[in-house]
Design a protein around this motif. Structure first.
Motif, mmCIF file in Angstrom:
data_model
loop_
_atom_site.group_PDB
_atom_site.id
_atom_site.type_symbol
_atom_site.label_atom_id
_atom_site.label_comp_id
_atom_site.label_asym_id
_atom_site.label_seq_id
_atom_site.Cartn_x
_atom_site.Cartn_y
_atom_site.Cartn_z
ATOM 1 N N ALA A 34 0.827 -1.202 0.000
ATOM 2 C CA ALA A 34 0.000 0.000 0.000
ATOM 3 C C ALA A 34 0.866 1.259 0.000
ATOM 4 O O ALA A 34 0.432 2.314 -0.450
ATOM 5 N N MET A 35 2.098 1.127 0.479
ATOM 6 C CA MET A 35 2.986 2.283 0.584
ATOM 7 C C MET A 35 4.159 2.239 -0.382
ATOM 8 O O MET A 35 4.874 3.226 -0.512
ATOM 9 N N CYS A 36 4.390 1.118 -1.055
ATOM 10 C CA CYS A 36 5.599 0.962 -1.876
ATOM 11 C C CYS A 36 5.216 0.610 -3.313
ATOM 12 O O CYS A 36 4.841 -0.539 -3.599
ATOM 13 N N ILE A 37 5.332 1.577 -4.205
ATOM 14 C CA ILE A 37 4.973 1.354 -5.607
ATOM 15 C C ILE A 37 5.925 0.351 -6.268
ATOM 16 O O ILE A 37 5.512 -0.420 -7.138
ATOM 17 N N GLY A 38 7.172 0.314 -5.851
ATOM 18 C CA GLY A 38 8.133 -0.625 -6.424
ATOM 19 C C GLY A 38 7.728 -2.068 -6.179
ATOM 20 O O GLY A 38 7.736 -2.888 -7.105
ATOM 21 N N CYS A 39 7.351 -2.378 -4.960
ATOM 22 C CA CYS A 39 6.928 -3.748 -4.639
ATOM 23 C C CYS A 39 5.572 -4.067 -5.258
ATOM 24 O O CYS A 39 5.321 -5.198 -5.661
ATOM 25 N N THR A 40 4.702 -3.065 -5.355
ATOM 26 C CA THR A 40 3.416 -3.256 -6.021
ATOM 27 C C THR A 40 3.650 -3.646 -7.481
ATOM 28 O O THR A 40 3.057 -4.611 -7.984
ATOM 29 N N ASN A 41 4.526 -2.926 -8.152
ATOM 30 C CA ASN A 41 4.849 -3.243 -9.551
ATOM 31 C C ASN A 41 5.502 -4.605 -9.677
ATOM 32 O O ASN A 41 5.209 -5.358 -10.605
ATOM 33 N N TYR A 42 6.398 -4.939 -8.752
ATOM 34 C CA TYR A 42 7.052 -6.245 -8.759
ATOM 35 C C TYR A 42 6.001 -7.357 -8.683
ATOM 36 O O TYR A 42 6.057 -8.330 -9.434
ATOM 37 N N GLY A 43 5.031 -7.196 -7.800
ATOM 38 C CA GLY A 43 3.970 -8.196 -7.658
ATOM 39 C C GLY A 43 3.144 -8.336 -8.926
ATOM 40 O O GLY A 43 2.798 -9.444 -9.332
ATOM 41 N N LYS A 44 2.838 -7.214 -9.566
ATOM 42 C CA LYS A 44 2.077 -7.256 -10.823
ATOM 43 C C LYS A 44 2.875 -7.965 -11.909
ATOM 44 O O LYS A 44 2.330 -8.765 -12.672
ATOM 45 N N HIS A 45 4.162 -7.679 -11.980
ATOM 46 C CA HIS A 45 5.018 -8.329 -12.982
ATOM 47 C C HIS A 45 5.091 -9.831 -12.740
ATOM 48 O O HIS A 45 5.059 -10.622 -13.687
ATOM 49 N N MET A 46 5.187 -10.225 -11.478
ATOM 50 C CA MET A 46 5.213 -11.663 -11.160
ATOM 51 C C MET A 46 3.928 -12.340 -11.613
ATOM 52 O O MET A 46 3.957 -13.454 -12.154
ATOM 53 N N ASP A 47 2.794 -11.682 -11.394
ATOM 54 C CA ASP A 47 1.513 -12.260 -11.804
ATOM 55 C C ASP A 47 1.453 -12.433 -13.320
ATOM 56 O O ASP A 47 0.991 -13.463 -13.811
ATOM 57 N N VAL A 48 1.917 -11.427 -14.071
ATOM 58 C CA VAL A 48 1.922 -11.514 -15.527
ATOM 59 C C VAL A 48 2.817 -12.670 -15.984
ATOM 60 O O VAL A 48 2.432 -13.460 -16.858
ATOM 61 N N LEU A 49 4.000 -12.781 -15.385
ATOM 62 C CA LEU A 49 4.922 -13.853 -15.762
ATOM 63 C C LEU A 49 4.348 -15.231 -15.446
ATOM 64 O O LEU A 49 4.464 -16.164 -16.254
ATOM 65 N N ARG A 50 3.706 -15.374 -14.290
ATOM 66 C CA ARG A 50 3.122 -16.672 -13.933
ATOM 67 C C ARG A 50 2.010 -17.055 -14.905
ATOM 68 O O ARG A 50 1.895 -18.201 -15.312
ATOM 69 N N LYS A 51 1.182 -16.076 -15.287
ATOM 70 C CA LYS A 51 0.101 -16.359 -16.237
ATOM 71 C C LYS A 51 0.670 -16.733 -17.601
ATOM 72 O O LYS A 51 0.165 -17.645 -18.260
ATOM 73 N N ALA A 52 1.713 -16.037 -18.024
ATOM 74 C CA ALA A 52 2.343 -16.352 -19.313
ATOM 75 C C ALA A 52 2.939 -17.758 -19.288
ATOM 76 O O ALA A 52 2.797 -18.513 -20.260
ATOM 77 N N MET A 53 3.577 -18.112 -18.195
ATOM 78 C CA MET A 53 4.159 -19.457 -18.083
ATOM 79 C C MET A 53 3.066 -20.523 -18.072
ATOM 80 O O MET A 53 3.235 -21.593 -18.661
ATOM 81 N N ALA A 54 1.952 -20.234 -17.438
ATOM 82 C CA ALA A 54 0.848 -21.199 -17.419
ATOM 83 C C ALA A 54 0.311 -21.410 -18.829
ATOM 84 O O ALA A 54 0.022 -22.547 -19.222
ATOM 85 N N ARG A 55 0.190 -20.320 -19.604
ATOM 86 C CA ARG A 55 -0.269 -20.461 -20.991
ATOM 87 C C ARG A 55 0.717 -21.274 -21.816
ATOM 88 O O ARG A 55 0.329 -22.092 -22.643
ATOM 89 N N LEU A 56 2.008 -21.051 -21.602
ATOM 90 C CA LEU A 56 3.013 -21.828 -22.322
ATOM 91 C C LEU A 56 2.931 -23.310 -21.984
ATOM 92 O O LEU A 56 3.058 -24.167 -22.851
ATOM 93 N N ARG A 57 2.723 -23.600 -20.704
ATOM 94 C CA ARG A 57 2.585 -25.006 -20.296
ATOM 95 C C ARG A 57 1.387 -25.659 -20.968
ATOM 96 O O ARG A 57 1.408 -26.839 -21.296
ATOM 97 N N GLU A 58 0.335 -24.880 -21.173
ATOM 98 C CA GLU A 58 -0.874 -25.403 -21.802
ATOM 99 C C GLU A 58 -0.753 -25.441 -23.321
ATOM 100 O O GLU A 58 -1.650 -25.930 -24.001
ATOM 101 N N GLY A 59 0.334 -24.884 -23.845
ATOM 102 C CA GLY A 59 0.537 -24.891 -25.287
ATOM 103 C C GLY A 59 -0.165 -23.769 -26.012
ATOM 104 O O GLY A 59 -0.273 -23.780 -27.227
#
Length: 65
Positions: A34-59
């Protein structure tokens, strides 16, 4: 309860995908992000990467949508 630093927060953000975080850990993450934009962005980037990896696993690629 001490305030978590960015190093602790990013570690927990990674661990939340491997295990269930305690209530204290989840609250600490919410307070810090709530107070740290850097960590907020890091979390959003991790979510995007995890979703992309899940799509790759599914082909599925972005062209197949």
């Amino acid at each position: 309860m001490r305030m978590m630093d960015c190093k602790d927060v990013t570690r927990l953000m990674s661990e939340r995908y491997e295990r269930t975080l305690s209530l204290r850990e989840r609250l600490s993450l919410k307070v810090h992000t709530a107070m740290c934009i850097g960590c907020t962005n890091y979390g959003k980037h991790m979510d995007v990467l995890r979703k992309a990896m899940a799509r790759l696993r599914e082909g599925q690629t972005s062209d197949e949508r």
